[in-house]
Design an enzyme around this catalytic site. Structure first.
Site, short mmCIF file in Angstrom:
data_model
loop_
_atom_site.label_atom_id
_atom_site.label_comp_id
_atom_site.label_asym_id
_atom_site.label_seq_id
_atom_site.Cartn_x
_atom_site.Cartn_y
_atom_site.Cartn_z
N LYS A 177 0.84 -1.19 0.00
CA LYS A 177 0.00 0.00 0.00
C LYS A 177 0.88 1.25 0.00
CE LYS A 177 -3.74 -2.58 2.10
NZ LYS A 177 -4.40 -3.06 3.33
N GLN B 247 -4.50 -1.94 9.77
CA GLN B 247 -4.39 -3.23 9.10
C GLN B 247 -4.88 -4.36 10.01
OE1 GLN B 247 -3.27 -3.76 5.80
NE2 GLN B 247 -3.96 -5.84 6.18
N ASP C 121 -10.91 2.44 4.10
CA ASP C 121 -11.11 1.00 3.91
C ASP C 121 -12.60 0.69 3.74
OD1 ASP C 121 -9.09 -0.85 3.61
OD2 ASP C 121 -8.62 -0.95 5.75
#
Ligand code: NDP
Length: 293
Positions: free
Chosen positions: A52, A96, A119
């Protein structure tokens, strides 16, 4: 059979985004900023976050990686989240997953300001998605719809069987594809471990989306001739022929299933790169105040 090349599509989209970022920079004097919190040293999570960050560099975003020890308390993690929520220079951030057992993932998701939830996991974004309102779409389902669109795969009127009902993949993609929109209007069956006669259902599917987490679960005799197969699974399995002694495979028995499909995604190089793309697109939209003005 046509291979859906997620890696190539993501590259194309990243190059286009890079151009947009350069125009954004000229207009505003800044670049979009994505931050990521990584807790612990899980190798898969480190690889995902690393990817990312690399992708941010590629498109010209600023990125910040906050690495925290696996023994962090929930309170300490919440403090970091609050800092990012309040930092006006951060357009979006992710925590994460998975998190260590002492940390409740639900309360962490709720603690993220939904206006920075790139997200797309926060219930506000999830609810807005379900109602067709502007929102940050969950990154993987967003990536899947971009792939279907890029390959002109019609979803209207099609029967889609999604296998797996997680909050981050299976459930949201089933909602997205059944909405009254472009890349929607499908008739969706959401299957899971309690589904009866799964094979019979799958044989009726024009499009199969596998998000199960079991290597090679979808076999040749479960797929109708000409079906589209989207493999979300990322599973590490032992393989003596690879230098690492292991390799990544999907939830679909690719070698046997591919000949029956009109389109199929590989693993790696299918949905994975498009998930990162979904995240970048959400961050860009956040910087532009496109979703929440
Ligand atoms: P989860 O691991 O949270 O859930 C798995 C789902 O599969 C559950 O709904 C479960 O049913 C269902 N399932 C398990 N066994 C069966 C079975 N025998 N028959 C039918 N359904 C079954 O799913 P995730 O969505 O988090 O992850 C799925 C896979 O996708 C993993 O391999 C993960 O690594 C990968 N992934 C890939 C991403 C990418 O970018 N490509 C992003 C996110 C995940 P039940 O609910 O009844 O338990």
């Amino acid at each position: 059979m046509k291979l859906i090349d997620g890696k190539a599509v993501a590259e194309e989209l990243k190059n286009a985004l890079k151009q947009d970022v350069s125009e954004y920079k000229q207009k505003t004097g800044r670049v979009p900023h994505l931050a990521a919190i990584l807790v612990g040293d899980n190798p898969a999570s480190m690889a995902y976050v690393g990817n990312k960050v690399k992708s941010c560099e590629h498109v010209g975003f600023k990125s910040t990686l906050i690495s925290l020890g696996s023994d962090i308390t929930e309170e300490q993690l919440h403090e970091e989240i609050t800092k990012l929520n309040q930092n006006p220079d951060v357009d979006g951030f992710i925590v994460q997953l998975p998190l260590p057992p002492q940390i409740n993932e639900v309360t962490v998701t709720l603690a993220i300001d939904y206006r920075k939830d790139v997200d797309g996991f926060h219930p506000v974004n999830f609810g807005r998605m379900a109602q067709g309102l502007p929102c940050f779409l969950p990154a993987t389902p967003y990536g899947i719809t971009m792939l279907l669109d890029r390959y002109n795969i019609e979803t209207a009127g099609k029967h889609v069987v999604v296998v797996g009902r997680s909050n981050i993949v299976g459930t949201p993609i089933s909602i997205l594809l059944s909405r009254k929109t472009k890349m929607g209007d499908a008739t969706v069956t959401l299957a899971h471990s309690r589904t009866k006669e799964l094979q019979k259902l799958l044989l009726q599917a024009d499009i199969i989306i596998a998000a199960i987490g079991i290597p090679g679960f979808i076999q040749e005799d479960m797929v109708k001739q000409g079906a589209v197969v989207i493999d979300v699974g990322i599973n590490r399995v032992e393989d003596d022929h690879h230098e690492k002694g292991s390799k990544l495979v999907g939830d679909v028995d690719f070698e046997h299933v591919k000949e029956k499909c009109s389109f199929i995604t590989p693993v790696p190089g299918g949905v994975g790169p498009m998930t990162v793309m979904g995240l970048l697109m959400n961050t860009y939209k956040s910087a532009n105040k496109e979703i929440y003005p």
